[in-house]
Design a protein around this motif. Structure first.
Motif, PDB file in Angstrom:
ATOM      1  N   PHE A   1       0.831  -1.204   0.000  1.00  0.00           N
ATOM      2  CA  PHE A   1       0.000   0.000   0.000  1.00  0.00           C
ATOM      3  C   PHE A   1       0.871   1.261   0.000  1.00  0.00           C
ATOM      4  O   PHE A   1       0.659   2.174  -0.807  1.00  0.00           O
ATOM      5  N   GLU A   2       1.867   1.289   0.882  1.00  0.00           N
ATOM      6  CA  GLU A   2       2.770   2.445   0.940  1.00  0.00           C
ATOM      7  C   GLU A   2       3.530   2.612  -0.372  1.00  0.00           C
ATOM      8  O   GLU A   2       3.628   3.724  -0.901  1.00  0.00           O
ATOM      9  N   SER A   3       4.061   1.526  -0.890  1.00  0.00           N
ATOM     10  CA  SER A   3       4.855   1.573  -2.113  1.00  0.00           C
ATOM     11  C   SER A   3       4.008   1.947  -3.328  1.00  0.00           C
ATOM     12  O   SER A   3       4.391   2.809  -4.123  1.00  0.00           O
ATOM     13  N   THR A   4       2.872   1.314  -3.458  1.00  0.00           N
ATOM     14  CA  THR A   4       2.013   1.541  -4.621  1.00  0.00           C
ATOM     15  C   THR A   4       1.513   2.974  -4.705  1.00  0.00           C
ATOM     16  O   THR A   4       1.438   3.557  -5.791  1.00  0.00           O
ATOM     17  N   TYR A   5       1.175   3.537  -3.555  1.00  0.00           N
ATOM     18  CA  TYR A   5       0.580   4.873  -3.538  1.00  0.00           C
ATOM     19  C   TYR A   5       1.548   5.950  -3.066  1.00  0.00           C
ATOM     20  O   TYR A   5       1.129   7.069  -2.766  1.00  0.00           O
ATOM     21  N   ASP A   6       2.860   5.626  -3.040  1.00  0.00           N
ATOM     22  CA  ASP A   6       3.891   6.582  -2.654  1.00  0.00           C
ATOM     23  C   ASP A   6       3.478   7.322  -1.379  1.00  0.00           C
ATOM     24  O   ASP A   6       3.340   8.540  -1.350  1.00  0.00           O
ATOM     25  N   LEU A   7       3.279   6.536  -0.346  1.00  0.00           N
ATOM     26  CA  LEU A   7       2.721   7.039   0.902  1.00  0.00           C
ATOM     27  C   LEU A   7       3.562   6.526   2.061  1.00  0.00           C
ATOM     28  O   LEU A   7       3.902   5.346   2.115  1.00  0.00           O
ATOM     29  N   HIS A   8       3.909   7.407   2.963  1.00  0.00           N
ATOM     30  CA  HIS A   8       4.569   6.981   4.202  1.00  0.00           C
ATOM     31  C   HIS A   8       3.513   6.994   5.294  1.00  0.00           C
ATOM     32  O   HIS A   8       2.836   7.998   5.499  1.00  0.00           O
ATOM     33  N   ILE A   9       3.378   5.875   5.980  1.00  0.00           N
ATOM     34  CA  ILE A   9       2.414   5.787   7.069  1.00  0.00           C
ATOM     35  C   ILE A   9       3.194   5.855   8.377  1.00  0.00           C
ATOM     36  O   ILE A   9       4.001   4.977   8.671  1.00  0.00           O
ATOM     37  N   ALA A  10       2.942   6.911   9.153  1.00  0.00           N
ATOM     38  CA  ALA A  10       3.605   7.072  10.447  1.00  0.00           C
ATOM     39  C   ALA A  10       3.095   6.003  11.410  1.00  0.00           C
ATOM     40  O   ALA A  10       1.951   5.546  11.299  1.00  0.00           O
ATOM     41  N   SER A  11       3.934   5.611  12.344  1.00  0.00           N
ATOM     42  CA  SER A  11       3.559   4.526  13.264  1.00  0.00           C
ATOM     43  C   SER A  11       2.257   4.819  14.001  1.00  0.00           C
ATOM     44  O   SER A  11       1.456   3.912  14.224  1.00  0.00           O
ATOM     45  N   GLU A  12       2.006   6.067  14.348  1.00  0.00           N
ATOM     46  CA  GLU A  12       0.761   6.392  15.056  1.00  0.00           C
ATOM     47  C   GLU A  12      -0.478   6.280  14.166  1.00  0.00           C
ATOM     48  O   GLU A  12      -1.601   6.247  14.668  1.00  0.00           O
ATOM     49  N   ASP A  13      -0.284   6.198  12.861  1.00  0.00           N
ATOM     50  CA  ASP A  13      -1.407   6.047  11.933  1.00  0.00           C
ATOM     51  C   ASP A  13      -1.759   4.587  11.650  1.00  0.00           C
ATOM     52  O   ASP A  13      -2.752   4.310  10.990  1.00  0.00           O
ATOM     53  N   PHE A  14      -0.942   3.655  12.137  1.00  0.00           N
ATOM     54  CA  PHE A  14      -1.227   2.231  11.961  1.00  0.00           C
ATOM     55  C   PHE A  14      -2.306   1.809  12.955  1.00  0.00           C
ATOM     56  O   PHE A  14      -2.025   1.225  13.997  1.00  0.00           O
ATOM     57  N   THR A  15      -3.548   2.134  12.621  1.00  0.00           N
ATOM     58  CA  THR A  15      -4.678   1.801  13.495  1.00  0.00           C
ATOM     59  C   THR A  15      -5.772   1.126  12.670  1.00  0.00           C
ATOM     60  O   THR A  15      -5.830   1.291  11.443  1.00  0.00           O
ATOM     61  N   ILE A  16      -6.630   0.411  13.364  1.00  0.00           N
ATOM     62  CA  ILE A  16      -7.784  -0.209  12.700  1.00  0.00           C
ATOM     63  C   ILE A  16      -8.660   0.864  12.066  1.00  0.00           C
ATOM     64  O   ILE A  16      -9.184   0.681  10.967  1.00  0.00           O
ATOM     65  N   ASP A  17      -8.811   2.013  12.741  1.00  0.00           N
ATOM     66  CA  ASP A  17      -9.660   3.080  12.209  1.00  0.00           C
ATOM     67  C   ASP A  17      -9.136   3.642  10.896  1.00  0.00           C
ATOM     68  O   ASP A  17      -9.915   4.104  10.066  1.00  0.00           O
TER      69      ASP A  17
END
Length: 89
Positions: free
Chosen positions: A54-70
């Protein structure tokens, strides 16, 4: 690459089905609003693979605090998260 919600969900579903297939599971009936970890169609390693894709395909960095079910629990949540981060939604 098209950044509309339906296209994003379709791409995520394709990846989930691919990962599930390697685990001898069928995720083809997975609905966009189903919480992926709760379905059991992919394991924790598969979830990590999905998020890395997901991060690679959409050139997106997901911060650790954003790794949530929501934010990332379902295909629909993932699409909404991406669109918000890309300032499209």
């Amino acid at each position: 690459m098209t950044l509309d919600k339906d296209s994003i969900i379709a791409a995520i579903k394709t990846k989930v089905v691919e990962i599930a297939r390697t685990l001898d599971c069928d995720a083809s009936d997975l609905q966009p609003d189903e919480i992926i970890p709760a379905t059991g169609v992919i394991d924790s390693a598969g979830l990590l693979e999905l998020l890395a894709w997901f991060e690679s395909t959409y050139d997106l960095h997901i911060a650790s605090e954003d790794f949530t079910i929501d934010n990332l629990g379902s295909m629909e949540m993932m699409a909404n998260f991406l669109l918000k981060r890309k300032s499209i939604l």
